[in-house]
Design an enzyme around this catalytic site. Sequence first.
Site, PDB file in Angstrom:
ATOM      1  N   ARG A  95      -5.668 -80.645  27.153  1.00  0.00           N
ATOM      2  CA  ARG A  95      -4.864 -80.551  28.385  1.00  0.00           C
ATOM      3  C   ARG A  95      -3.778 -79.493  28.244  1.00  0.00           C
ATOM      4  O   ARG A  95      -3.223 -79.308  27.164  1.00  0.00           O
ATOM      5  CB  ARG A  95      -4.249 -81.914  28.714  1.00  0.00           C
ATOM      6  CG  ARG A  95      -5.223 -82.863  29.372  1.00  0.00           C
ATOM      7  CD  ARG A  95      -4.659 -84.249  29.512  1.00  0.00           C
ATOM      8  NE  ARG A  95      -5.078 -85.111  28.424  1.00  0.00           N
ATOM      9  CZ  ARG A  95      -4.578 -86.318  28.168  1.00  0.00           C
ATOM     10  NH1 ARG A  95      -3.606 -86.786  28.923  1.00  0.00           N
ATOM     11  NH2 ARG A  95      -5.024 -87.022  27.165  1.00  0.00           N
ATOM     12  N   ASN A 143      -9.002-100.645  24.603  1.00  0.00           N
ATOM     13  CA  ASN A 143      -8.162 -99.467  24.803  1.00  0.00           C
ATOM     14  C   ASN A 143      -9.072 -98.246  24.813  1.00  0.00           C
ATOM     15  O   ASN A 143      -9.500 -97.774  23.765  1.00  0.00           O
ATOM     16  CB  ASN A 143      -7.144 -99.400  23.652  1.00  0.00           C
ATOM     17  CG  ASN A 143      -6.267 -98.170  23.699  1.00  0.00           C
ATOM     18  OD1 ASN A 143      -6.478 -97.265  24.508  1.00  0.00           O
ATOM     19  ND2 ASN A 143      -5.284 -98.131  22.815  1.00  0.00           N
ATOM     20  N   GLU A 200      -0.817 -99.894  19.806  1.00  0.00           N
ATOM     21  CA  GLU A 200      -0.905-100.255  21.226  1.00  0.00           C
ATOM     22  C   GLU A 200      -1.645-101.575  21.401  1.00  0.00           C
ATOM     23  O   GLU A 200      -1.339-102.361  22.296  1.00  0.00           O
ATOM     24  CB  GLU A 200      -1.621 -99.133  21.987  1.00  0.00           C
ATOM     25  CG  GLU A 200      -0.808 -97.845  22.026  1.00  0.00           C
ATOM     26  CD  GLU A 200      -1.628 -96.607  22.320  1.00  0.00           C
ATOM     27  OE1 GLU A 200      -2.755 -96.491  21.778  1.00  0.00           O
ATOM     28  OE2 GLU A 200      -1.152 -95.738  23.068  1.00  0.00           O
TER      29      GLU A 200
END
Length: 391
Positions: free
Chosen positions: A239, A9, A376
């Site tokens: 971001r 990941n 995840e």
Amino acid sequence: MSGHVLTLNAGSSSLKLGLFTAEAEPGCLAEGHAERIGKDARIRLADGDGRELAARELGEAGATHADALDAALAMLEEHLPEARVEAVGHRVVHGGQDFDRPVRLDDRVLGALEALEPFAPLHQPHNLAGVRAARAAFPQAIQVACFDTAFHRHHPFVNDVFGLPRAFYERGVRRYGFHGLSYDYIAGELARAHPELHAGRVAVAHLGNGASICGIVQGRSVASTMGFTALDGLPMGTRVGQLDPGVVLHLIEQEGMSAAEISEMLYKRSGLLGLSGISNDMRTLEASEDPRAAEAIAYFTFRIRREIGAMAAAMAGLDGIVFTGGIGENSARVRREVCAPLEWLGVTLDEAANEAGARRIDAGGRVGVLAIPTDEERVIARAAAAALGAG
Ligand code: AMP
């Protein structure tokens, strides 16, 4: 026991890997985490219970994701020489329109995923570099891609479309939504441990270096704050989050900025880093006395509140809020700044439980509030094990 599955990941500045048993519900044997890749990289290897096996400062030797992967695999080999990797599961951020479930990787699929790199330039190239490195390191193993977009592929039209001429939608310019592996895990946790919330309408806030909110109704994503790219929605570590497209036109026409300059600014120099001028890292901002750090956190938490309100409207109600991701799981301050002003929506917060890092943190109000560590890797391991025929 049969063999093992390895999960990879690769985030924007991090690399997580996991070694699992290849069973329908995989058992975690080891997990590795490299962080701050490119800047003071360090790597930590732990056993399945989180007990540290080894740690290394990579420094100059941790400049790229490939360096971090080499170092992690060497540490794994040293501490678990008996590992027999039969499948490698990869987190791949963008699956475009076509991939709505995990897929076996071959040259054709890899080519299709490379074509999506411009849609997720901070992540997809790292993800695919990991695929190539793993194919070289484990040539006999099955390689499986698990997509962050897949969980969101069945949004209603109104949550999938932009108000552009229709031809763009047909060509794939639509809201994909990301962080799907994390939301998939949280939906599973709700089904397992909080069935009353799983049956209802839940806003899940994945707050890490990347950040988004997903509206989940009865276990299915109906809306996401992230759009065509992983740039939209909440402000993030570096971001920008939601931005009037007129600003981009202004930057081109009046400020003379090139597409590359704007892209670099929106992806790498905006969000918490851009607003504070100090750091993209929430721990650093929380520790700072500088008022710009507090303002950056205030903007972050305000936008989260706004989007939770929007999700409540999109879901026609709100039964639960779940915080996850590095910030959502660990920052009592962010959770408090988000929840306290949402009392009008039926949100309450048990201050002591919040400070203590408990899983259930509401004070018994109408809206259940939870902080759940995401996993995840487990979602990826399940898919890789399933590809091997486990279960
Ligand atoms: P992730 O991308 O999910 O690994 O999350 C990274 C973010 O989580 C960074 O901004 C970290 O500063 C933040 N984070 C991790 N631990 C804590 C903590 N104890 N308190 C506040 N923020 C944290």
